[in-house]
Design a protein around this motif. Structure first.
Motif, short mmCIF file in Angstrom:
data_model
loop_
_atom_site.label_atom_id
_atom_site.label_comp_id
_atom_site.label_asym_id
_atom_site.label_seq_id
_atom_site.Cartn_x
_atom_site.Cartn_y
_atom_site.Cartn_z
N MET A 21 50.85 38.36 39.70
CA MET A 21 51.69 38.78 40.82
C MET A 21 51.41 37.96 42.08
SD MET A 21 51.47 42.91 40.25
CE MET A 21 52.08 43.22 41.87
N GLU A 22 50.46 37.02 41.96
CA GLU A 22 50.05 36.18 43.10
C GLU A 22 49.60 37.03 44.29
OE1 GLU A 22 53.21 33.43 43.84
OE2 GLU A 22 53.02 32.50 41.87
N LYS A 23 48.81 38.05 43.97
CA LYS A 23 48.25 38.96 44.98
C LYS A 23 46.75 38.78 45.05
CE LYS A 23 52.05 41.39 45.76
NZ LYS A 23 52.65 41.65 47.01
N GLU A 24 46.17 39.12 46.21
CA GLU A 24 44.73 39.05 46.37
C GLU A 24 44.08 40.20 45.61
OE1 GLU A 24 41.52 39.42 49.98
OE2 GLU A 24 43.49 38.60 50.41
N LYS A 25 42.97 39.93 44.96
CA LYS A 25 42.27 40.96 44.19
C LYS A 25 41.54 41.88 45.15
CE LYS A 25 41.47 37.99 40.22
NZ LYS A 25 40.48 37.40 39.34
N PRO A 26 41.69 43.20 44.99
CA PRO A 26 40.98 44.13 45.86
C PRO A 26 39.51 44.23 45.48
CG PRO A 26 42.20 45.33 44.20
CD PRO A 26 42.55 43.87 44.03
#
Length: 61
Positions: A21-26
């Motif tokens: 999703m091209e999101k930063e990993k929490p």
């Protein structure tokens, strides 16, 4: 039917959804530096240590 299912399911490497999703990993670690600092500064350290130990051993229901 079972032949179709066995052919359609195969083991592969885990998929990182955040990368897809091209999101930063929490940050999901409970033992990160902020948590440890809060733990260190707690007034009731013995209770906190016991609770943490129980949580880590999956004893809390």
């Amino acid at each position: 039917m079972s032949q179709l299912i066995s052919k359609s399911i195969s083991a592969e490497e885990p998929v990182d959804i955040f990368t897809l999703m091209e999101k930063e990993k929490p940050e999901i670690s409970i033992l990160d530096e902020d948590f440890l600092l809060q733990f260190k500064n707690m007034q009731y350290k013995n209770y906190a240590a016991q609770l943490l130990a129980k949580l880590l051993k999956d004893k809390i229901t």
